[in-house]
Scaffold this active site. Sequence first.
Site, PDB file in Angstrom:
ATOM      1  N   CYS A  80       0.838  -1.193   0.000  1.00  0.00           N
ATOM      2  CA  CYS A  80       0.000   0.000   0.000  1.00  0.00           C
ATOM      3  C   CYS A  80       0.878   1.249   0.000  1.00  0.00           C
ATOM      4  CB  CYS A  80      -0.908  -0.026   1.230  1.00  0.00           C
ATOM      5  SG  CYS A  80      -1.878   1.470   1.434  1.00  0.00           S
ATOM      6  N   GLU A  81       0.582   2.138  -0.907  1.00  0.00           N
ATOM      7  CA  GLU A  81       1.408   3.344  -1.016  1.00  0.00           C
ATOM      8  C   GLU A  81       1.185   4.327   0.127  1.00  0.00           C
ATOM      9  OE1 GLU A  81      -1.091   6.179  -4.070  1.00  0.00           O
ATOM     10  OE2 GLU A  81       0.116   4.582  -4.934  1.00  0.00           O
ATOM     11  N   HIS A  82       0.136   4.165   0.907  1.00  0.00           N
ATOM     12  CA  HIS A  82      -0.131   5.105   1.998  1.00  0.00           C
ATOM     13  C   HIS A  82       0.736   4.862   3.224  1.00  0.00           C
ATOM     14  CE1 HIS A  82      -4.353   5.488   0.090  1.00  0.00           C
ATOM     15  NE2 HIS A  82      -3.512   6.329  -0.454  1.00  0.00           N
ATOM     16  N   HIS A  83       0.979   3.599   3.570  1.00  0.00           N
ATOM     17  CA  HIS A  83       1.750   3.272   4.768  1.00  0.00           C
ATOM     18  C   HIS A  83       2.964   2.387   4.480  1.00  0.00           C
ATOM     19  CE1 HIS A  83      -2.352   4.105   6.343  1.00  0.00           C
ATOM     20  NE2 HIS A  83      -1.646   4.802   7.226  1.00  0.00           N
ATOM     21  N   GLN A 121      -5.457  -0.690  -3.841  1.00  0.00           N
ATOM     22  CA  GLN A 121      -6.182  -1.819  -4.432  1.00  0.00           C
ATOM     23  C   GLN A 121      -7.118  -1.375  -5.551  1.00  0.00           C
ATOM     24  OE1 GLN A 121      -7.829  -4.630  -1.637  1.00  0.00           O
ATOM     25  NE2 GLN A 121      -9.376  -5.312  -3.097  1.00  0.00           N
ATOM     26  N   HIS A 149      -5.541  -5.964   4.193  1.00  0.00           N
ATOM     27  CA  HIS A 149      -4.557  -4.874   4.253  1.00  0.00           C
ATOM     28  C   HIS A 149      -3.952  -4.766   5.648  1.00  0.00           C
ATOM     29  CE1 HIS A 149      -5.574  -2.813   0.368  1.00  0.00           C
ATOM     30  NE2 HIS A 149      -6.556  -3.696   0.477  1.00  0.00           N
ATOM     31  N   CYS A 151      -2.561  -2.311   6.946  1.00  0.00           N
ATOM     32  CA  CYS A 151      -2.899  -1.038   7.599  1.00  0.00           C
ATOM     33  C   CYS A 151      -4.240  -1.122   8.325  1.00  0.00           C
ATOM     34  CB  CYS A 151      -2.880   0.118   6.599  1.00  0.00           C
ATOM     35  SG  CYS A 151      -4.008  -0.072   5.215  1.00  0.00           S
TER      36      CYS A 151
END
Length: 191
Positions: A80-83, A121, A149, A151
């Site tokens: 995941c590019e956020h975390h 996703q 996920h 996260c």
Amino acid sequence: MTGFDRARIEAAVAEILAAIGEDPSRPGLATTPSRVADAYAEFFAGVGVDASAELGEPVPLESEHADTVVLRDIAFRSVCEHHLLPFLGVAHVAYLPGESVVGLGRIPRVIDTLAARPQIQERLTEQIADAIERGAGARGVLVVLDASHACVTTRGPRQTTATTVTFATRGAYTDPVVRAELMALIGSGAQ
């Protein structure tokens, strides 16, 4: 992998370890920056790669009446590019061949290539559908991803059994009735 800078990754990981109050040179952590760089080389190997090319050369059909091809339960992992935490799941792909078909082993390669980059996703689902439509000349494509996920499962809400389902349709499969039939077919294989 173009643009992969192993030395910068190792230095950044050592800095993160120091920033959380650890000693990056202690025996248990001394090789962690190198190990993380190895993992990132694998996790992000799809950056800059044309996923459609992974389909190879399509094989012409001998009949004009080809019907749906479905591959279920294709395991994948992404980050995941956020975390920068992993998400793991299964992909289900259906496509309606145009004038040719692709090798069944090629579709998981497309998924692996697109998943091997910082992702969300929702975008991954769309990119898989686009790559198969374009690379296979498909008249219809349906992609369903069901993933867990980190996260969500390991931080914040810590919902360890939660999964996220996304889907994308193209061409003939945008028809709601056809889409429902395919979703039922995919679901019938669930164990």
